[in-house]
Design an enzyme around this catalytic site. Sequence first.
Site, PDB file in Angstrom:
ATOM      1  N   SER A 130     -54.472 -48.617 -48.464  1.00 29.36           N
ATOM      2  CA  SER A 130     -53.272 -47.287 -48.405  1.00 29.36           C
ATOM      3  C   SER A 130     -53.830 -46.276 -49.479  1.00 29.36           C
ATOM      4  CB  SER A 130     -51.947 -47.964 -48.536  1.00 29.36           C
ATOM      5  OG  SER A 130     -51.072 -46.859 -48.741  1.00 29.36           O
ATOM      6  N   TYR A 143     -45.612 -52.698 -53.574  1.00 27.94           N
ATOM      7  CA  TYR A 143     -46.479 -52.622 -52.479  1.00 27.94           C
ATOM      8  C   TYR A 143     -47.828 -51.843 -53.092  1.00 27.94           C
ATOM      9  CZ  TYR A 143     -48.649 -50.811 -48.061  1.00 27.94           C
ATOM     10  OH  TYR A 143     -49.355 -50.411 -47.059  1.00 27.94           O
TER      11      TYR A 143
END
Length: 234
Positions: A130, A143
């Site tokens: 990501s 995260y």
Amino acid sequence: MKISGSIALVTGANRGLGAAFARGLLAAGATKVYAAARDPSSVTLDGVVPVQLDVTQPEHVATLARELTDVTLLVNNAGISERALLLDPSSVESLYRQFETNTIGPLRLMQAFAPVLANNGGGAIINILSVLSWVTLPTTGSYSASKAGMWALGNALRQELKAQHTELLAVHSALIDTDMTHGVPGEKLAPADVVQQALAALEAGQPEMLADPTTRAVRAGLSAQPPVYIGADA
């Protein structure tokens, strides 16, 4: 690595980006695609082989590695995202859950399937990461940490895997139009577009794929002073 003729294992393949990878691999000529999910009955795509896998369960990983001895491509896609403020004590449990799924789980899979890939000529691994591997938003600290950890582990593993002729591609992107980003504002990439870019990057032998302008700008700005940040819509 050539996709045509490959035999792939895709984790989290019952929906979203994982299902798009399974479809894309079949369309690109993969001979077989194992579609892994906690509940294999939730895999409804024609042409794949559903298999059971919870990446947080070491015995699941070990069993698959013993059974799927023909795999030449591993796609580490399964992941979770939970939002919390890090100063909230409850965020520690969320941190554990996300590291177990997003970092430790993929590492277990790479450890287990590295010998399988070596026995089949080397093959390749795709790790889905990501843009939040490099930056954070107020509620994405856990995260982001889990994805940053997988990025760092992947960079080290790439060097280890080189000895057995296994390639490792890290895929970074901003928002993708999946269940995980439902309700999150901002422009979103189509899963099929990310898959198309990733498979092209793998065939070109690239170590990293940056799927969109936001991700490319953040990656380029890592050495900038002051640091580059992204807004809540990225």
